[in-house]
Write an enzyme that holds these catalytic residues in place. Structure first.
Site, PDB file in Angstrom:
ATOM      1  N   GLU A 175      -9.184  -5.347   4.179  1.00  0.00           N
ATOM      2  CA  GLU A 175      -8.907  -3.944   3.856  1.00  0.00           C
ATOM      3  C   GLU A 175      -9.202  -3.076   5.077  1.00  0.00           C
ATOM      4  OE1 GLU A 175      -9.614  -0.299   0.714  1.00  0.00           O
ATOM      5  OE2 GLU A 175     -11.266  -1.703   1.012  1.00  0.00           O
ATOM      6  N   GLU A 214     -14.313  -0.650   8.446  1.00  0.00           N
ATOM      7  CA  GLU A 214     -14.526   0.791   8.244  1.00  0.00           C
ATOM      8  C   GLU A 214     -15.146   1.388   9.499  1.00  0.00           C
ATOM      9  OE1 GLU A 214     -13.784   3.310   6.043  1.00  0.00           O
ATOM     10  OE2 GLU A 214     -14.867   4.480   7.547  1.00  0.00           O
ATOM     11  N   ASP A 237     -13.257  -0.020  14.885  1.00  0.00           N
ATOM     12  CA  ASP A 237     -11.890   0.490  14.808  1.00  0.00           C
ATOM     13  C   ASP A 237     -10.958  -0.652  14.392  1.00  0.00           C
ATOM     14  OD1 ASP A 237      -9.477   1.957  15.278  1.00  0.00           O
ATOM     15  OD2 ASP A 237      -9.338   0.906  17.195  1.00  0.00           O
ATOM     16  N   ASP A 262      -6.046   7.813   6.724  1.00  0.00           N
ATOM     17  CA  ASP A 262      -6.057   9.218   7.160  1.00  0.00           C
ATOM     18  C   ASP A 262      -4.642   9.639   7.569  1.00  0.00           C
ATOM     19  OD1 ASP A 262      -8.789   9.494   6.757  1.00  0.00           O
ATOM     20  OD2 ASP A 262      -9.266   8.723   8.756  1.00  0.00           O
ATOM     21  N   LYS A 293      -1.068  16.988  11.368  1.00  0.00           N
ATOM     22  CA  LYS A 293      -0.470  17.754  12.480  1.00  0.00           C
ATOM     23  C   LYS A 293       0.433  16.844  13.307  1.00  0.00           C
ATOM     24  CE  LYS A 293      -4.160  21.029  13.444  1.00  0.00           C
ATOM     25  NZ  LYS A 293      -5.273  21.277  14.360  1.00  0.00           N
ATOM     26  N   ASP A 313      -1.361   9.389  -0.737  1.00  0.00           N
ATOM     27  CA  ASP A 313      -0.994  10.592  -1.501  1.00  0.00           C
ATOM     28  C   ASP A 313      -0.116  11.493  -0.647  1.00  0.00           C
ATOM     29  OD1 ASP A 313      -3.287  10.995   0.243  1.00  0.00           O
ATOM     30  OD2 ASP A 313      -3.065  13.078  -0.387  1.00  0.00           O
TER      31      ASP A 313
END
Ligand code: SAM
Length: 208
Positions: free
Chosen positions: A38, A63, A90, A113, A117, A149
């Site tokens: 994951e 993570e 990372d 994430d 922008k 989302d």
């Protein structure tokens, strides 16, 4: 958990000192099994539920944020899970440098994430460069499972994956076992977004 210091359970927390170069999953887990990774596990809700429900599969969460990594390690350790590990690093760099070719059965990428922008789009995890590495690491017929989302990021993902039509077939998104009836992935961010009545988009692929 608010007032308790999370514990970095040694059996869950993977450190770079523990291995050199390419990671050997059989060495890490002490057995040769299906492996799921994951990317961006956050507080580890998906991994905790999935690892408990699928004892025959080994899971690795990557993570970046130390606070969330520790939170996830602590939860997994307290549950006594033996088939899950976490590493704080990372994901793009780690997958490229440390994950073996043809070694992973499934990549899970839930609510990455979105970097909304335009000038930040180059920071998005789902991009051609990382898809190349994910494809390299996937076994034949291995899966990629994604939920977001963010409509713009979702459309961006569709375009990025379109360039890999020869190697990846789009398939139905398989709902993780920990996801409740009204959920797609069953992660913390999804639960927050459902309360906010946001739409959730999913997409999945299988390596040909
Ligand atoms: C929006 S949160 C989603 C967390 C979780 N998947 C969920 O759905 O609840 C994105 C997570 O990815 C992590 N992350 C972002 N970029 C990363 C990277 N390059 N490598 C590892 N983790 C990353 C962030 O620290 C954050 O915890």
């Amino acid at each position: 958990m608010a007032n308790r210091k999370p514990k970095e359970f040694e059996k869950i927390a993977m450190k770079f000192e523990d291995f050199e170069g390419i990671l050997s999953f059989p060495d890490v887990f002490g057995r040769k099994n299906a492996v799921h990774i994951e990317v961006g596990s956050g507080k580890g809700t998906f991994l905790v539920n999935e690892a408990a429900a699928s004892p025959a599969v080994d899971f690795l969460g990557i993570e970046w944020a130390r606070k969330y990594y520790l939170f996830a390690v602590d939860r997994m350790g307290r549950k006594g899970l033996t088939n899950v590990r976490m590493i704080r690093t990372d994901a793009a760099m780690f997958i490229e440098k440390n994950i073996a070719t043809d070694s992973v059965d499934c990549f899970h990428i839930y609510f990455p994430d979105p970097w909304p922008k335009r000038s930040h789009h180059k920071r998005r995890f789902v991009c051609a460069q990382n898809i190349v590495q994910i494809l390299r690491c996937l076994k034949k017929h291995g899966h990629i499972n994604i939920a977001t989302d963010h409509k713009d990021y979702f459309q961006w993902m569709q375009k990025e994956f379109a360039a890999f039509d020869d190697e990846l077939k789009q398939v139905d998104f398989i709902k993780p076992v920990g996801a409740k009836e009204n959920e797609c992935a069953g992660t913390n961010f999804e639960r927050k977004y459902i309360k906010e009545k946001r739409n959730i988009f999913t997409i999945a692929f299988r390596k040909k």
